[in-house]
Design a protein around this motif. Structure first.
Motif, mmCIF file in Angstrom:
data_model
loop_
_atom_site.group_PDB
_atom_site.id
_atom_site.type_symbol
_atom_site.label_atom_id
_atom_site.label_comp_id
_atom_site.label_asym_id
_atom_site.label_seq_id
_atom_site.Cartn_x
_atom_site.Cartn_y
_atom_site.Cartn_z
ATOM 1 N N GLY A 177 -76.763 8.119 2.939
ATOM 2 C CA GLY A 177 -77.312 7.927 1.924
ATOM 3 C C GLY A 177 -78.569 9.136 1.380
ATOM 4 O O GLY A 177 -79.431 9.336 1.866
ATOM 5 N N LEU A 181 -78.884 5.517 -3.531
ATOM 6 C CA LEU A 181 -78.103 5.372 -3.474
ATOM 7 C C LEU A 181 -77.670 3.725 -4.402
ATOM 8 O O LEU A 181 -78.868 3.326 -3.320
ATOM 9 N N LYS A 182 -77.429 3.533 -4.757
ATOM 10 C CA LYS A 182 -77.270 1.843 -4.613
ATOM 11 C C LYS A 182 -76.464 1.283 -3.853
ATOM 12 O O LYS A 182 -77.444 -0.384 -2.885
ATOM 13 N N TYR A 195 -67.316 6.877 -4.062
ATOM 14 C CA TYR A 195 -68.949 8.417 -3.736
ATOM 15 C C TYR A 195 -68.080 10.115 -3.355
ATOM 16 O O TYR A 195 -67.586 10.087 -3.285
ATOM 17 N N ASP A 245 -73.627 12.166 -2.801
ATOM 18 C CA ASP A 245 -73.813 10.694 -2.129
ATOM 19 C C ASP A 245 -74.095 10.692 -1.214
ATOM 20 O O ASP A 245 -75.145 9.494 -0.261
ATOM 21 N N ILE A 246 -73.076 10.592 -0.293
ATOM 22 C CA ILE A 246 -73.423 10.378 1.637
ATOM 23 C C ILE A 246 -72.552 11.031 2.655
ATOM 24 O O ILE A 246 -71.968 11.863 2.273
#
Length: 327
Positions: A177, A181-182, A195, A245-246
């Protein structure tokens, strides 16, 4: 390389989501540098703090001894020629380490390279290395162009129907990630919901994302959006600029990347996949290769190779032919 494993990380073309699955191709390949993070994962802090990127140079192969009994197990034609034709994918630069890469002077390096060279030493032969692509290596083994294929190929039920696998490590499917990232961990496909996800086309990663696409709706969550890239450079750029994001990719490679790519963090693994040399169905080379890997395990040379590349805990306890598969 990587489920396995990935497409070559030096390619430059971003492919669309409609890219066809090539399920007999390599699980993925990660085609550079020493891992300093623990095998359990690396945090974005480790990456940002400047983990070592020096290419490990320990010689873990030249001391390996030939085993005359194992050499005698080789087919007569191989004993006579002293060579085994190997089909693989050319790794350029260092972005595909720990599996494979090249030094600035063009020398092939990596965990996979050390392993296959050590196996050759045990058997008293040399590799005739020939280069193909992930989609062509397994068919090349099937039609006799190559005696053996190696490109971080993960064993799956579909592949074991057409070729044999001789295991030499365990890889898996993991998530990398962006540092901001949260979430700090991901253990399943539904953790990707909402995401933007990047992966390589023609891999088992694409298969898993395609198969899991309906799970977000079933869980009452927004779907994930997938982008396919044949090169990791745009993925790293996307992680840095917020467009991705990932990344979903092979465990060894993503743990390695988390230790060396600033602004990233390793989120976790969703599954494990045995990786092996590929041989034609029924080829006597499958068992000989397995015996050679097990010899390396017994002598401790196998452990030295994994320690050199900073990936302890990803080896096999013993090599087998056609291991049980998870999908």
């Amino acid at each position: 390389m990587t489920i396995l494993h990935h497409l070559p990380r030096h390619a430059t073309t971003a492919l669309t989501a409609s890219a066809a699955l090539a399920l007999l191709a390599g699980c993925g390949s990660n085609t550079g540098t020493a891992v300093t993070a623990a095998a359990g994962g690396a945090s974005s802090g480790a990456a940002a703090s400047g983990a070592s990127t020096a290419i490990p140079t320990q010689d873990v192969v030249s001391s390996v001894q030939t085993d005359p009994a194992l050499k005698a197990e080789l087919p007569a034609a191989v004993r006579s020629s002293g060579t085994i034709t190997l089909g693989t994918v050319k790794a350029v630069g260092t972005s595909g380490l720990p599996h494979g890469g090249q030094t600035p002077d063009g020398k092939d390096i990596g965990l996979d390279v050390d392993l296959r060279n050590a196996v050759a030493k045990v058997l008293g032969v040399s590799w005739d290395v020939q280069y193909g692509t992930f989609p062509t290596v397994i068919p090349g083994v099937q039609n006799g162009k190559y005696d053996v294929g190696q490109a971080n190929f993960g064993a799956t039920r579909a592949r074991e129907k057409v070729v044999d696998f001789t295991t030499y490590l365990n890889d898996g499917q993991s998530f990398l990630g962006a540092a901001g990232l949260k979430i700090d961990s991901a253990a399943g496909i539904t953790d990707l919901c909402g995401y933007n996800v990047a992966t390589s086309p023609g891999t088992t990663f694409q298969q898993l994302l395609t198969d899991g696409a309906s799970k977000c709706a079933a869980a009452g969550r927004s779907p994930y959006k997938v982008q396919y890239f044949a090169d990791t450079a745009p993925i790293f750029l996307g992680l840095a600029n917020g467009k991705i994001d990932i990344e979903f990719g092979p465990t060894l490679a993503l743990k390695y990347d988390a230790a060396h790519i600033p602004g990233t963090k390793y989120l976790g693994q969703v599954g494990s996949t045995p990786v092996g040399f590929v041989t034609a169905k029924g080829s006597p080379l499958a068992k000989v290769l397995s015996d050679a890997v097990n010899k390396l395990i017994a002598t401790g040379d196998y452990a030295k190779i994994f320690a050199k590349w900073g990936v302890p805990g990803t080896g096999v306890l013993s090599s087998v032919v056609n291991p049980p598969t998870t999908f």
